[in-house]
Design an enzyme around this catalytic site. Structure first.
Site, PDB file in Angstrom:
ATOM      1  N   CYS A 120       0.799  -1.223   0.000  1.00 17.53           N
ATOM      2  CA  CYS A 120       0.000   0.000   0.000  1.00 17.53           C
ATOM      3  C   CYS A 120       0.834   1.276   0.000  1.00 17.53           C
ATOM      4  O   CYS A 120       0.310   2.354  -0.280  1.00 17.53           O
ATOM      5  CB  CYS A 120      -0.948   0.000   1.193  1.00 17.53           C
ATOM      6  SG  CYS A 120      -1.994  -1.471   1.298  1.00 17.53           S
ATOM      7  N   HIS A 256      -3.406   7.065   2.696  1.00 13.47           N
ATOM      8  CA  HIS A 256      -3.792   5.743   2.204  1.00 13.47           C
ATOM      9  C   HIS A 256      -5.125   5.374   2.828  1.00 13.47           C
ATOM     10  O   HIS A 256      -5.326   5.504   4.043  1.00 13.47           O
ATOM     11  CB  HIS A 256      -2.727   4.714   2.571  1.00 13.47           C
ATOM     12  CG  HIS A 256      -3.167   3.307   2.367  1.00 13.47           C
ATOM     13  ND1 HIS A 256      -3.738   2.873   1.184  1.00 13.47           N
ATOM     14  CD2 HIS A 256      -3.144   2.226   3.200  1.00 13.47           C
ATOM     15  CE1 HIS A 256      -4.047   1.593   1.301  1.00 13.47           C
ATOM     16  NE2 HIS A 256      -3.699   1.178   2.507  1.00 13.47           N
ATOM     17  N   ASN A 286     -10.000  -0.559   0.619  1.00 14.55           N
ATOM     18  CA  ASN A 286      -8.541  -0.456   0.548  1.00 14.55           C
ATOM     19  C   ASN A 286      -8.084  -0.983  -0.810  1.00 14.55           C
ATOM     20  O   ASN A 286      -8.104  -2.186  -1.055  1.00 14.55           O
ATOM     21  CB  ASN A 286      -7.921  -1.258   1.682  1.00 14.55           C
ATOM     22  CG  ASN A 286      -6.404  -1.183   1.708  1.00 14.55           C
ATOM     23  OD1 ASN A 286      -5.773  -0.751   0.754  1.00 14.55           O
ATOM     24  ND2 ASN A 286      -5.816  -1.627   2.810  1.00 14.55           N
TER      25      ASN A 286
END
Length: 346
Positions: A120, A256, A286
């Site tokens: 990520c 994020h 996500n």
């Protein structure tokens, strides 16, 4: 690790595009095959729905669509691109690189191309690498793609991970921008001691005979939460300090999109209110390396982010890894009207 700015040419994002698959998977869809509910998921993550790629749609396909969106906004956007970087934890194959596959589909055959894997955190890492390639004279401009098909990597019957992840892609061209705009400072880091808290051992391969073996995504949610809040707050503050900025100077934080609780706690740690934070986790979940460009593009398109505003990008990921950067936004990257956007994503 920090990368100093000093007196150097201004490098930033000159074009931006995104793509999410049309298939919407809501929290209600999970209720049919696992012990969960919409209320439970929203209260713990902030996620209401996410997008899943079609069976015949792979990471490179999503990346290509994001680049096509970029070109719809700026037909000259890929001019002078010499290198393609794809940040992904879900490559089409071990090799050829997903970056090379994307390059071949968007008219950049012959450009340097490589994948970057920091989960990520990948988009921040890739932006830093792109700037370095340009300042070092290796490239004139660099195409950075963050693309993921995480829906294939997680066990769709595991409540601790299946509800969290979605698929998507973002593409950005990095190149020279007017003085006073662009990237200011980067902070990158990793600590393998935390690796067992968030990992993926193997994945599906799009090549003939590809199979999925062994464990999929494994996560210790409690440990990841503690790590994420600490490292997002610390790296955000560190990059502000390196830039000679304070939290009061920040117009927008683009974090994020992992968990709304993590975002709220991290913001409190470095003193930026949620009213200055771009959040779209409720609609996409996500999306790993795609989450930052998806959030950034959305806030540019709806007018929140304006030319010359001070941005702070922060991310964490498997590794465990983290990355943060400060950016003075340049509005030369074209945006689309709602009608144009609908045409691109149709």
């Amino acid at each position: 690790m920090t990368t100093p700015s000093g007196s150097r040419p201004s490098i930033g994002i000159t074009a931006l595009g995104t793509y999410v698959p049309p298939r919407v998977v809501t929290n209600k869809d999970f209720e049919a095959h696992m012990d969960t509910s919409d209320e439970w998921i929203v209260s713990r993550t902030g996620i209401r729905e996410r997008r899943f790629a079609a069976e015949n749609e792979f990471t490179s396909d999503l990346g290509v669509r994001a680049v096509q969106d970029l070109l719809a906004r700026d037909p000259d956007g890929l001019r002078d691109v010499d290198v393609v970087i794809c940040a992904t934890a879900t490559p089409d194959a071990l090799f050829p690189s997903t970056a090379a596959l994307i390059a071949g589909q968007v008219g950049l055959s012959g450009a340097g191309a490589f994948d970057l894997s920091t989960a990520c955190s990948g988009f921040v890492y890739a932006l830093s690498m792109a700037q370095g390639l340009i300042l070092g004279g290796t490239a004139r401009r660099v195409l950075v793609v963050g693309a993921e098909t995480l829906s294939r990597l997680v066990d769709q019957h595991d409540r601790s991970t299946a509800i969290l992840f979605g698929d998507g892609a973002g593409a950005a061209v990095v190149g020279p921008v007017p003085q006073g705009h662009g990237f200011q400072e980067f902070v990158l880091g990793a600590d393998s001691a935390g690796g067992p808290s968030l990992y993926a051992r193997c994945m599906a391969d799009r090549l003939p005979g590809g199979i999925l073996m062994g464990e999929r995504v494994g996560m210790n949610g409690r440990e990841v939460f503690k790590f994420a809040v600490r490292v997002l707050g610390d790296s955000g503050q560190q990059v502000l300090d390196k830039s000679g900025l304070t939290s009061a100077d920040v117009d927008w934080v683009i974090p994020h999109q992992a968990n709304i609780r993590i975002i709220e706690a991290a913001n409190e740690r470095f003193g930026v209110p949620m009213s200055k934070t771009v959040v779209n986790i409720d609609r996409y979940g996500n999306t790993s390396s795609a989450s930052l460009p998806l959030a950034l593009r959305e806030a540019v398109d709806d007018g929140r982010i304006q030319d010359g505003q001070q941005l702070l990008l922060v991310a964490f990921g498997g590794g465990l890894s983290w990355g943060a950067c400060t950016v003075k936004w340049w509005a030369g990257a074209p945006s689309l009207t709602a009608a144009q956007q609908a045409e691109v994503t149709a």
